[in-house]
Structures are given as structure tokens and as C-alpha cells.
Design an enzyme around this catalytic site. Structure first.
Site, PDB file in Angstrom:
ATOM      1  N   ASP A   1       0.800  -1.314  -0.015  1.00 58.89           N
ATOM      2  CA  ASP A   1      -0.229   0.015   0.039  1.00 58.89           C
ATOM      3  C   ASP A   1       0.831   1.311  -0.192  1.00 58.89           C
ATOM      4  O   ASP A   1       1.975   1.390   0.734  1.00 58.89           O
ATOM      5  CB  ASP A   1      -1.138   0.067   1.261  1.00 58.89           C
TER       6      ASP A   1
ATOM      7  N   HIS B   1      -9.472   5.513  -0.905  1.00 62.70           N
ATOM      8  CA  HIS B   1      -8.395   5.317   0.254  1.00 62.70           C
ATOM      9  C   HIS B   1      -9.028   6.251   1.282  1.00 62.70           C
ATOM     10  O   HIS B   1      -9.815   7.191   1.038  1.00 62.70           O
ATOM     11  CB  HIS B   1      -7.256   6.067  -0.104  1.00 62.70           C
ATOM     12  N   GLY B   2      -8.453   5.982   2.549  1.00 60.01           N
ATOM     13  CA  GLY B   2      -8.864   6.897   3.761  1.00 60.01           C
ATOM     14  C   GLY B   2     -10.469   6.619   4.182  1.00 60.01           C
ATOM     15  O   GLY B   2     -11.082   7.546   4.433  1.00 60.01           O
TER      16      GLY B   2
ATOM     17  N   HIS C   1      -6.538  10.397   5.070  1.00 58.48           N
ATOM     18  CA  HIS C   1      -5.918   9.413   6.014  1.00 58.48           C
ATOM     19  C   HIS C   1      -6.034   9.643   7.493  1.00 58.48           C
ATOM     20  O   HIS C   1      -5.941  10.838   7.690  1.00 58.48           O
ATOM     21  CB  HIS C   1      -4.364   8.847   5.552  1.00 58.48           C
TER      22      HIS C   1
ATOM     23  N   SER D   1     -11.244   4.930   6.783  1.00 60.63           N
ATOM     24  CA  SER D   1     -11.746   4.736   8.109  1.00 60.63           C
ATOM     25  C   SER D   1     -12.306   6.189   8.551  1.00 60.63           C
ATOM     26  O   SER D   1     -11.658   7.230   8.412  1.00 60.63           O
ATOM     27  CB  SER D   1     -10.188   4.545   8.808  1.00 60.63           C
TER      28      SER D   1
ATOM     29  N   THR E   1      -6.721   2.947  10.059  1.00 63.13           N
ATOM     30  CA  THR E   1      -7.126   3.502  11.263  1.00 63.13           C
ATOM     31  C   THR E   1      -7.932   2.638  12.073  1.00 63.13           C
ATOM     32  O   THR E   1      -7.748   2.620  13.050  1.00 63.13           O
ATOM     33  CB  THR E   1      -7.145   4.727  11.154  1.00 63.13           C
TER      34      THR E   1
END
Length: 285
Positions: free
Chosen positions: A82, A208-209, A180, A211, A233
């Protein structure tokens, strides 16, 4: 089963408007937790490792554990690198058996980002490994990567089409409003932009990101074409909480099998919820 190249699972996810979970692992226990959750649900999954995790555990060591755990499962498991910015690490991961790599040149000017992706595609495809890249920048921080919110830019659909065509990447991470790390407020995704990107490119799209993104927003993104959802996370926080719970509950506890075993159970439960959220358990091959 053996680790698999994720291209087929991502294509099926795209076709069926579901998504594959790419869950970041940081320890042996979290690798087990992720694969065991997928096994319980009969769902394909991607075990992901960041640059800093591999610097901590070692590429060969992480890959060996992932292979051993996946071998005992009867669901498709892909091993994914990643957010890698370092070409030598890409090569090392390919040599050690990773089945998917992400080259992140989003911090570079467009043509440099493209050239780096082309270089990785040439090497990875020769070894039968899938390649993800990113266009636009996802803000926030993830391990040793930091992107200031002011520097974060959204993906432009027309650029995405050109980038995918010229680079040959197998999937594209897009910037549509996620970040993120831990959100300070509720993220607002640019779903119209996502639909435009989906219409412009043919490869699976990656969020992405994820969480901390509300479930309804994740589902909406999947409905508009996201085929892979990255979670990091939201696995780290419960792992830390589980360890803390055991150690604070008994000041004389010294057995890592107790506190890390509890952490593994908690992380696996969270992984299961994320896999269900993405509908990966419903994907048919």
C-alpha cells in the site's frame, strides 16, 4: 489457498457493484485477524502492508506470514503493498511474493507520476503482479506519509482517462474528499466527480482513507463505482484498545498471548464488519 492476483476479484466487484476490502495489517495477529474474518464470511480479501509496516516487520517476514495464513484459507487472499513511493521496495515485494503493489507518485508532477507508474507496470506485469496507482492526492497522514490538506487535490476525470490509458495500471486510487488518519469532522465525498471518473475509465477504482467515513457514504461510493475500499486506522485503534483493556484490567498480566490474542479477536470482528459493509461476501465468481 495460495495468494492470488486481485485483478479478477476487483473486476467482479466492479461488475457487481460491490467492493473488496483492503485491510492494513501491522502484526502477525492482524494478518490472522483479517484472513480469518474473510474465511468466516466466505469473502475475498486483500491484506495490505504500508511502507513503514514493512520497514518494521521486514518484507520477507511479512510475506511469509501472509502466505502461511492464506494457505490455510479457502477464500481468495491477495497480498498488497500500500502507498509505496520507493521503486526498490516495489521490486523487493514482487520478489517476495506480493500479488499487488501500489506505486504512489501522486506527490509528483503529472508526467513524472505517469512515468513512474509505467516503470512499475513494466516490472510488475512481467511477474504477474497487479498495479495500483493514485491520481490526485488524498489528504491527511498514513504512517510515514503526510499530505497537507491545502496540498490535497481532487482527481480530474479527463486526466484519469489519459493516465490509465498511458500507464497501463490495473486499478486507480482517486481523490474525492477522503483523508488518511482520524477525521476532525464528517467527510463529504464528491460523488458526482466519482461518477464522472467511473464513466471515463475502465479499470477498478479505489477509495483510500475510508476509516471514519460514514457507512452510507461508503455504500454510495461503491454504488457509483468504487471496487476497493482501504481501511487502516479503524483497525489500529481497536487493536490498541484491546491491548489496553487487558493490561489495565490486570496489572500483573504479562502474557502476550492474552493481550494480543484479545486484540486479534477484536480486530477480526471489525474486519468482518467492513467486509460486510462492502458486500464482498456477496461477490460471485
Amino acid at each position: 489457498m495460495q495468494l492470488v492476483n486481485p485483478i479478477l476479484m476487483l473486476q467482479k466487484a466492479t461488475e457487481q457493484k460491490k467492493a473488496i476490502c483492503a485491510l492494513n495489517a501491522h502484526t502477525c495477529e492482524s494478518i490472522q485477524a483479517i484472513v480469518w474474518a474473510a474465511q468466516r464470511l466466505g469473502a475475498p480479501v486483500m491484506v495490505a502492508a504500508s511502507q513503514s509496516t514493512l520497514q518494521y516487520m521486514g518484507v520477507a517476514e511479512f510475506a511469509a506470514i501472509a502466505k502461511a495464513v492464506a494457505k490455510k484459507a479457502d477464500v481468495p487472499v491477495a497480498l498488497h503493498l500500500d502507498h509505496c513511493t520507493k521503486f526498490p521496495m516495489i521490486v523487493e515485494c514482487i520478489k517476495e511474493g506480493f500479488t499487488s503493489v501500489m506505486i504512489d507518485g501522486s506527490h509528483l508532477p503529472y508526467e513524472e507520476n505517469l512515468a513512474l507508474a509505467q516503470k512499475v507496470v513494466e516490472v510488475a506485469h512481467a511477474a504477474g503482479v497487479a498495479v495500483e496507482s493514485e491520481l490526485g492526492r488524498v489528504g491527511g497522514a498514513e504512517d510515514d506519509l503526510n499530505v497537507d490538506e491545502r496540498e490535497a487535490t481532487f482527481t480530474v476525470p479527463e486526466e484519469a482517462a489519459d493516465y490509465v490509458r498511458r500507464s497501463g495500471v490495473d486499478s486507480l486510487a482517486v481523490a474525492i474528499g477522503t483523508a488518511h488518519g482520524v477525521y476532525k469532522g464528517t467527510p463529504k465525498l464528491d460523488l458526482e466527480r466519482l461518477s464522472a471518473i467511473r464513466a471515463a475509465v475502465s479499470v477498478p477504482l479505489v477509495l483510500h482513507g475510508a476509516s471514519g467515513v460514514p457507512d452510507e457514504a461508503v455504500r454510495a461510493a461503491i454504488a457509483r463505482g468504487i471496487a476497493k475500499v482501504n481501511i487502516a486506522t479503524e483497525l489500529k485503534i481497536p487493536m490498541a484498545g484491546a491491548v489496553r483493556e487487558v493490561l489495565l484490567g490486570d496489572e500483573n498480566e504479562t502474557d502476550p498471548r492474552r493481550y494480543m490474542g484479545h486484540a486479534r479477536e477484536v480486530v477480526s470482528a471489525v474486519a468482518e464488519k467492513k467486509i460486510l459493509l462492502c458486500g464482498a461476501d456477496q461477490i460471485t465468481f
